[in-house]
Motif scaffolding. Structure first.
Motif, mmCIF file in Angstrom:
data_model
loop_
_atom_site.group_PDB
_atom_site.id
_atom_site.type_symbol
_atom_site.label_atom_id
_atom_site.label_comp_id
_atom_site.label_asym_id
_atom_site.label_seq_id
_atom_site.Cartn_x
_atom_site.Cartn_y
_atom_site.Cartn_z
ATOM 1 N N LEU A 98 7.667 -2.027 3.162
ATOM 2 C CA LEU A 98 6.920 -1.025 3.914
ATOM 3 C C LEU A 98 7.888 -0.029 4.544
ATOM 4 N N ASN A 107 1.153 3.645 5.172
ATOM 5 C CA ASN A 107 1.798 2.867 4.113
ATOM 6 C C ASN A 107 0.822 2.567 2.986
ATOM 7 N N GLN A 149 2.335 -7.822 7.862
ATOM 8 C CA GLN A 149 3.034 -6.884 6.991
ATOM 9 C C GLN A 149 2.753 -7.187 5.523
ATOM 10 N N ARG A 156 -1.952 -2.056 0.203
ATOM 11 C CA ARG A 156 -1.321 -0.941 -0.514
ATOM 12 C C ARG A 156 -1.433 -1.134 -2.028
#
Length: 245
Positions: A98, A107, A149, A156
């Motif tokens: 990221l 992101n 994360q 994503r």
């Protein structure tokens, strides 16, 4: 009968030259059916990550054929290969990858922006909602836990609606509970959306979430297990690592 989402035929990959040459893949032929979840395992240095990179078009084999959805990757130019990856392939890595200066939603939107596509905020928020991070949309990676994360990285990968998802040790940096959550998300992508997932892992528990486990040794396919429990996968791995004294 399912068609093959990914197909490798006679794929070889070497690094270095002369006495220092290393064979990472040695005449590998392997197919991944559409809508299935495959784990790839093997001892350290067996060629697992190289296999994933060649299958995803991130690395070019020295010889052989690699196809995604019937498209031959080895003959594509770098530009066409990049466009294919952006449109049809998703990636999730252990390191998350990221950008620290961007928020979670920025992101997630990045692959669409790189592809020159309009980025509807509703699609980005929907991708974050799927991984349970709606409330963290405006947080930067440094404000998120490792598990959060990794879920941003998953969102994503999902926002482009890829045909195929490649995951390289996606739970390697996570605690066991968070790892289970990520694996459940991957499993749901296959079961409810018909995605195809190829995952490299060293963890028999993670591998047991897959439909089948393919084993590599010294760059060659060394058998596979279908629907095996973690204990059975661990036992097979033990035999692969056994080295005569």
């Amino acid at each position: 009968m399912r068609s093959n989402a990914i197909e490798l035929r006679g794929v070889s990959r070497t690094f270095g030259s002369g006495d220092g040459q290393v064979t990472a893949l040695d005449d590998v032929s392997l197919a991944f059916e559409q809508g299935t979840f495959t784990a790839v395992m093997g001892p350290s240095g067996s060629g697992k990550s190289t296999l994933l990179q060649c299958a995803a078009g991130l690395d070019r084999p020295a010889s052989g054929s690699v196809r995604i959805g019937g498209t031959e990757l080895t003959t594509l130019t770098e530009r066409r290969l990049t466009l294919l990856r952006r449109a049809r392939v998703g990636f999730v890595f252990q390191a998350f990858n990221l950008l620290p200066s961007l928020t979670a939603e920025q992101n997630v939107a990045l692959p669409l922006r790189l592809a020159g596509r309009r980025v509807p905020k509703s699609e980005v928020r929907a991708a974050l909602a799927r991984v349970g991070l709606t409330a963290r949309a405006r947080h930067r990676p440094g404000e998120l836990s490792g598990g959060q994360q990794q879920r941003v990285a998953l969102a994503r990968a999902l926002v482009t609606r890829p045909e195929v998802l490649f995951a390289d040790e996606p739970t390697g940096a996570l605690d066991s509970r968070t790892g289970r959550d990520v694996l459940a998300l991957l499993r749901a992508m296959v079961d409810t959306e018909g995605r195809t997932i190829a995952m490299v892992t060293h963890d028999p528990v993670a591998a047991s979430c897959a439909d089948r486990v393919v084993f590599l040794v010294d760059g060659r396919v060394h058998g596979e297990l279908t629907g095996a429990p973690a204990a059975g996968i661990a036992a097979r791995m033990t035999t692969l690592k056994a080295v005569p004294c």
